[in-house]
Design an enzyme around this catalytic site. Structure first.
Site, mmCIF file in Angstrom:
data_model
loop_
_atom_site.group_PDB
_atom_site.id
_atom_site.type_symbol
_atom_site.label_atom_id
_atom_site.label_comp_id
_atom_site.label_asym_id
_atom_site.label_seq_id
_atom_site.Cartn_x
_atom_site.Cartn_y
_atom_site.Cartn_z
ATOM 1 N N HIS A 1 0.822 -1.259 0.077
ATOM 2 C CA HIS A 1 0.068 0.029 0.074
ATOM 3 C C HIS A 1 0.884 1.219 0.201
ATOM 4 C CE1 HIS A 1 -3.040 -2.793 1.367
ATOM 5 N NE2 HIS A 1 -2.278 -3.164 2.129
ATOM 6 N N SER B 13 15.107 21.870 -15.451
ATOM 7 C CA SER B 13 13.986 22.675 -15.754
ATOM 8 C C SER B 13 14.172 23.997 -16.382
ATOM 9 C CB SER B 13 13.228 22.761 -14.376
ATOM 10 O OG SER B 13 12.168 24.065 -14.606
#
Ligand code: ARG
Length: 464
Positions: A160, A282
């Protein structure tokens, strides 16, 4: 519009096709990729026609010589892309006519483009399986090498995406080795189900010429001889769907590995540092280091699954035998192949160059009460407590840890004995993450000794 193609099938037509008809009909733009297999199938067919006395030896020699010249031309200059010749089969036949004259017209005896394209494409897929296996094997080699480097490194195992139990990084990497092993077996399975040759099925009904299909099958390397039903042979694209399905599953595995790299490379995790080779910056945020290659591998898997869906939907409503819809079989397969091979290579490069941060992994592995199961197992083993009860006692220990804002191993013996007095000081031997992984020695478990065994086995399988 009269043109040369029109001469090939245009006997019964008056005017030539409209420009748009030529455009929608043409597949040369993409099926030129089949040229090697098309020439191989033509060579096998011409040789068989000669040996069966269906065409004369001189014509056969001219045809075979012409096909060799075409191969040399295509190798050197590429395949000319003239849409008026429609597809690779007619492009070759037209060129053969230019090179050797009317004898070229004998090559298509006892053959149709329907069995021709099925044969070419099946041969192509068989080769593509070998390529996929070889490329996957490279990635497996890198995974095994990295697993060996980090056979003992402790990291959190998740379920999970919550810290579950400590595992070793080597074990985690070998999980992908296993997935890829199944991928390889799927590609071999694709090949195995494509072991029969459709050549000689002609348009759909077979032919009245005394052809030898065994012979062409053998010379093209189809180990199981010719296909048994001519209708099936020209309308079967299972081999293409099988390839796409194997490629799709393999791409899912790559996508999951890519996803883990992306998560692991994020600052909150900090488990890995991707190499400069496989990161990008970026344009606005100078500090950024983006895992674009991994994201594209994850993205490409979506496209590969799309290719499988596309061909399944194309095939689902087609009556026997050939329909022109089937010309649309090739682009999704070629696209999937290109995306798969690129993804495999990129992720191989990433896995080769990624830097793991074992200290960080170990720190996180110790968080989240990851050794709670070890405490419960200790109670079962050393104090004879039934597992359900041990589970409950451990739950209370976790609660105590939360109250004191510390891990299980940081609780004092008194604090633990206050929860259950059957606990004694030996429990501290099992509460560390190292002890936890060391204890998981069941077959297939995460203990370093087991991981090293699996590494040795994998190396033997890879011939390393
Ligand atoms: N270019 C065609 C294809 O890829 C070849 C088969 C054409 N057959 C036909 N009957 N028109 O499917």
């Amino acid at each position: 519009m009269a043109n040369d193609t029109h001469k090939i099938w245009g006997g019964r037509f008056g005017a030539g096709p409209a420009g748009l008809m030529t455009e929608i009909n043409a597949s040369i733009r993409f099926d030129k990729r089949l040229w090697r297999h098309d020439l191989a199938a033509s060579r096998a067919h011409a040789t068989m026609l000669r040996d069966q006395g269906i065409i004369g030896a001189e014509d056969a020699a001219a045809i075979l010589g012409g096909l060799d010249r075409i191969a040399a031309e295509y190798e050197r200059d590429g395949v000319p892309e003239r849409i008026e010749f429609e597809d690779i089969h007619m492009t070759v036949e037209h060129r053969l006519g230019e090179l050797i004259g009317p004898a070229a017209g004998r090559l298509h005896t006892a053959r149709s483009r329907n069995d021709q394209v099925a044969t070419d494409f099946k041969l192509w897929v068989r080769d593509a399986c070998d390529e996929a296996v070889a490329t996957i094997t490279q990635l497996q080699g890198v995974l095994v090498a990295r697993a060996e480097e980090h056979a003992d490194a402790v990291m959190p195992g998740f379920t999970h995406l919550q810290v579950a139990q400590p595992v070793t990084l080597g074990h985690h990497l070998l999980a992908y080795y296993e997935m890829l092993k199944r991928d390889i077996s799927r590609f071999y399975g694709v090949q195995h189900r494509s072991d029969e040759s459709p050549l000689g099925s002609a348009a759909l009904a077979g032919t009245g010429f005394p052809i030898d299909r065994e012979k062409t099958a053998r010379s093209l390397g189809f180990p199981d001889g010719p296909t048994a039903n001519s209708l099936d042979s020209v309308s079967d694209r299972d081999f293409a769907l099988d390839y796409l399905s194997a490629a799709a599953q393999c791409s899912l595995h790559l996508s999951r590995l890519a996803e883990e790299l992306i998560v692991w490379a994020s600052a909150p995790f900090g488990f890995v540092k991707l190499s400069d080779d496989y990161s990008t910056g970026s344009s606005i945020m100078p500090q950024k280091r983006n895992p674009d290659a991994a994201e594209l591998v994850r993205g490409h898997s979506g496209r590969i699954v799309g290719c499988l869906t596309a061909l399944m939907v194309t095939m689902k409503g087609l009556p026997l035998a050939y329909s022109k819809d089937m010309q649309d079989d090739k682009e999704p397969v070629f696209e999937a192949r290109d995306l798969l091979i690129l993804s495999l290579r990129a992720i191989t490069g990433m896995m080769e160059t990624v830097t793991f941060v074992p200290e960080r992994m170990r720190t996180v592995a110790a968080q989240g009460y990851s050794t709670a199961t070890d405490l419960a197992d200790w109670l079962v083993r050393e104090a004879g407590v039934p597992f359900r009860e041990a589970h409950h006692i451990t739950g209370r220990a976790v609660k105590a840890g939360e109250e004191h804002d510390c891990g299980l191993a940081d609780l004092s013996l008194d604090q633990l004995r206050a929860i259950d007095e059957r606990i004694d000081e030996r429990v501290f031997d099992v509460l560390s993450v190292e002890a936890s992984v060391r204890s998981r020695t069941s077959y297939g478990g995460t203990a370093p000794v087991r991981v090293r065994e699996q590494i040795a086995k994998a190396k033997a399988e890879l011939g390393l």
